[in-house]
Design a protein around this motif. Sequence first.
Motif, PDB file in Angstrom:
ATOM      1  N   UNK A   1       0.864  -1.169   0.000  1.00 37.59           N
ATOM      2  CA  UNK A   1       0.000   0.000   0.000  1.00 37.59           C
ATOM      3  C   UNK A   1       0.907   1.227   0.000  1.00 37.59           C
ATOM      4  N   UNK A   2       0.360   2.382  -0.289  1.00 41.61           N
ATOM      5  CA  UNK A   2       1.123   3.633  -0.280  1.00 41.61           C
ATOM      6  C   UNK A   2       2.291   3.603  -1.283  1.00 41.61           C
ATOM      7  N   UNK A   3       2.090   2.934  -2.410  1.00 39.74           N
ATOM      8  CA  UNK A   3       3.122   2.806  -3.448  1.00 39.74           C
ATOM      9  C   UNK A   3       4.393   2.173  -2.890  1.00 39.74           C
ATOM     10  N   UNK A   4       4.216   1.237  -1.959  1.00 41.04           N
ATOM     11  CA  UNK A   4       5.367   0.574  -1.370  1.00 41.04           C
ATOM     12  C   UNK A   4       4.977  -0.724  -0.689  1.00 41.04           C
ATOM     13  N   UNK A   5       5.983  -1.372  -0.133  1.00 37.52           N
ATOM     14  CA  UNK A   5       5.786  -2.565   0.690  1.00 37.52           C
ATOM     15  C   UNK A   5       6.246  -2.172   2.085  1.00 37.52           C
ATOM     16  N   UNK A   6       5.428  -2.497   3.093  1.00 39.65           N
ATOM     17  CA  UNK A   6       5.837  -2.127   4.448  1.00 39.65           C
ATOM     18  C   UNK A   6       5.459  -3.185   5.468  1.00 39.65           C
ATOM     19  N   UNK A   7       6.151  -3.095   6.598  1.00 41.26           N
ATOM     20  CA  UNK A   7       5.983  -4.018   7.717  1.00 41.26           C
ATOM     21  C   UNK A   7       5.931  -3.184   8.985  1.00 41.26           C
TER      22      UNK A   7
ATOM     23  N   UNK B   1       8.271   2.806  -6.078  1.00 38.43           N
ATOM     24  CA  UNK B   1       8.071   3.822  -7.110  1.00 38.43           C
ATOM     25  C   UNK B   1       9.293   4.029  -7.988  1.00 38.43           C
ATOM     26  N   UNK B   2      10.373   3.350  -7.713  1.00 31.97           N
ATOM     27  CA  UNK B   2      11.705   3.627  -8.227  1.00 31.97           C
ATOM     28  C   UNK B   2      12.248   4.838  -7.485  1.00 31.97           C
ATOM     29  N   UNK B   3      13.551   4.875  -7.379  1.00 33.91           N
ATOM     30  CA  UNK B   3      14.260   5.822  -6.516  1.00 33.91           C
ATOM     31  C   UNK B   3      13.790   7.263  -6.667  1.00 33.91           C
ATOM     32  N   UNK B   4      13.711   7.744  -7.897  1.00 40.11           N
ATOM     33  CA  UNK B   4      13.485   9.171  -8.128  1.00 40.11           C
ATOM     34  C   UNK B   4      12.095   9.647  -7.734  1.00 40.11           C
ATOM     35  N   UNK B   5      11.186   8.731  -7.413  1.00 41.13           N
ATOM     36  CA  UNK B   5       9.829   9.096  -6.992  1.00 41.13           C
ATOM     37  C   UNK B   5       9.520   8.601  -5.581  1.00 41.13           C
ATOM     38  N   UNK B   6      10.536   8.311  -4.803  1.00 36.87           N
ATOM     39  CA  UNK B   6      10.361   7.765  -3.453  1.00 36.87           C
ATOM     40  C   UNK B   6       9.476   8.628  -2.567  1.00 36.87           C
ATOM     41  N   UNK B   7       9.515   9.928  -2.758  1.00 32.42           N
ATOM     42  CA  UNK B   7       8.733  10.847  -1.933  1.00 32.42           C
ATOM     43  C   UNK B   7       7.242  10.616  -2.011  1.00 32.42           C
ATOM     44  N   UNK B   8       6.760  10.109  -3.147  1.00 30.79           N
ATOM     45  CA  UNK B   8       5.321   9.829  -3.284  1.00 30.79           C
ATOM     46  C   UNK B   8       4.884   8.803  -2.253  1.00 30.79           C
ATOM     47  N   UNK B   9       5.650   7.730  -2.130  1.00 33.28           N
ATOM     48  CA  UNK B   9       5.339   6.659  -1.187  1.00 33.28           C
ATOM     49  C   UNK B   9       5.452   7.160   0.253  1.00 33.28           C
TER      50      UNK B   9
ATOM     51  N   UNK C   1       1.039  10.674   5.633  1.00 28.17           N
ATOM     52  CA  UNK C   1      -0.294  11.285   5.739  1.00 28.17           C
ATOM     53  C   UNK C   1      -1.273  10.335   6.421  1.00 28.17           C
ATOM     54  N   UNK C   2      -1.241   9.067   6.026  1.00 28.62           N
ATOM     55  CA  UNK C   2      -2.188   8.096   6.568  1.00 28.62           C
ATOM     56  C   UNK C   2      -1.970   7.858   8.061  1.00 28.62           C
ATOM     57  N   UNK C   3      -0.716   7.666   8.460  1.00 27.86           N
ATOM     58  CA  UNK C   3      -0.405   7.350   9.859  1.00 27.86           C
ATOM     59  C   UNK C   3      -0.084   8.587  10.702  1.00 27.86           C
TER      60      UNK C   3
ATOM     61  N   UNK D   1      11.882  13.171  -1.801  1.00 32.49           N
ATOM     62  CA  UNK D   1      11.291  13.129  -0.457  1.00 32.49           C
ATOM     63  C   UNK D   1      11.183  14.547   0.106  1.00 32.49           C
ATOM     64  N   UNK D   2      12.256  15.328  -0.033  1.00 34.54           N
ATOM     65  CA  UNK D   2      12.230  16.716   0.442  1.00 34.54           C
ATOM     66  C   UNK D   2      11.098  17.489  -0.236  1.00 34.54           C
ATOM     67  N   UNK D   3      10.931  17.286  -1.538  1.00 33.26           N
ATOM     68  CA  UNK D   3       9.867  17.972  -2.274  1.00 33.26           C
ATOM     69  C   UNK D   3       8.483  17.575  -1.736  1.00 33.26           C
ATOM     70  N   UNK D   4       8.265  16.288  -1.509  1.00 29.58           N
ATOM     71  CA  UNK D   4       6.949  15.817  -1.060  1.00 29.58           C
ATOM     72  C   UNK D   4       6.663  16.133   0.403  1.00 29.58           C
ATOM     73  N   UNK D   5       7.699  16.205   1.232  1.00 30.40           N
ATOM     74  CA  UNK D   5       7.492  16.544   2.637  1.00 30.40           C
ATOM     75  C   UNK D   5       7.535  18.056   2.873  1.00 30.40           C
ATOM     76  N   UNK D   6       7.999  18.798   1.878  1.00 29.81           N
ATOM     77  CA  UNK D   6       8.172  20.259   1.972  1.00 29.81           C
ATOM     78  C   UNK D   6       9.133  20.656   3.089  1.00 29.81           C
ATOM     79  N   UNK D   7      10.099  19.800   3.366  1.00 35.11           N
ATOM     80  CA  UNK D   7      11.128  20.100   4.363  1.00 35.11           C
ATOM     81  C   UNK D   7      12.321  19.175   4.143  1.00 35.11           C
TER      82      UNK D   7
END
Length: 188
Positions: A41-47, A63-71, A77-79, A117-123
Amino acid sequence: MYLVVGLGNPGDKYDKTRHNVGFDVIDLCKDKYNFGPSRTKFKGIYWETIINGEKVLFLKPQTFMNLSGESVREICDFYKIPNDKIIVVYDDISLEPGTLRIRRKGSAGGHNGIKNIIMHLSTDVFPRIKVGVGQPKEDLIPFVLGRFSKEERALVENVFKASIEAIEVIVKEGVSEAMNKFNGFKAE
């Protein structure tokens, strides 16, 4: 709640490459903490697991490295995970193989996964564990998508173990304590 993000590219083609050291650390965490079943979920695999009484999610973005921030953005946001509880583990070409560095914030330093990630988190304020993979002697992309020599791999696997310890210290005692204990680490 903490989120540990290991950066890498999905697929066997990228397994054990320099760019996938974040995935390698997450895989070792799975063994150490005996994670339950994975969730996709969340464009990734998690545990999830518990460290020192604290719930910790471990994420491998798909998402592949260059889009990691999306995931990262979607799961945060969810958690409702605050930026100071996001620990990102990734490769750093400015560090020699066998070394690691912990930072609580900073620029992307040319790393496209961190930049996203910096772009998607805005920090740029989130803890990170940088695993040294060495300087390229050729073009950057083939280098980071290439594999370590046998000698380098042995050094880097010791860094993976130190990275797992550093994650525990961050969760239990904070980023400053982890920086004091692990910055300057050199595998032998």
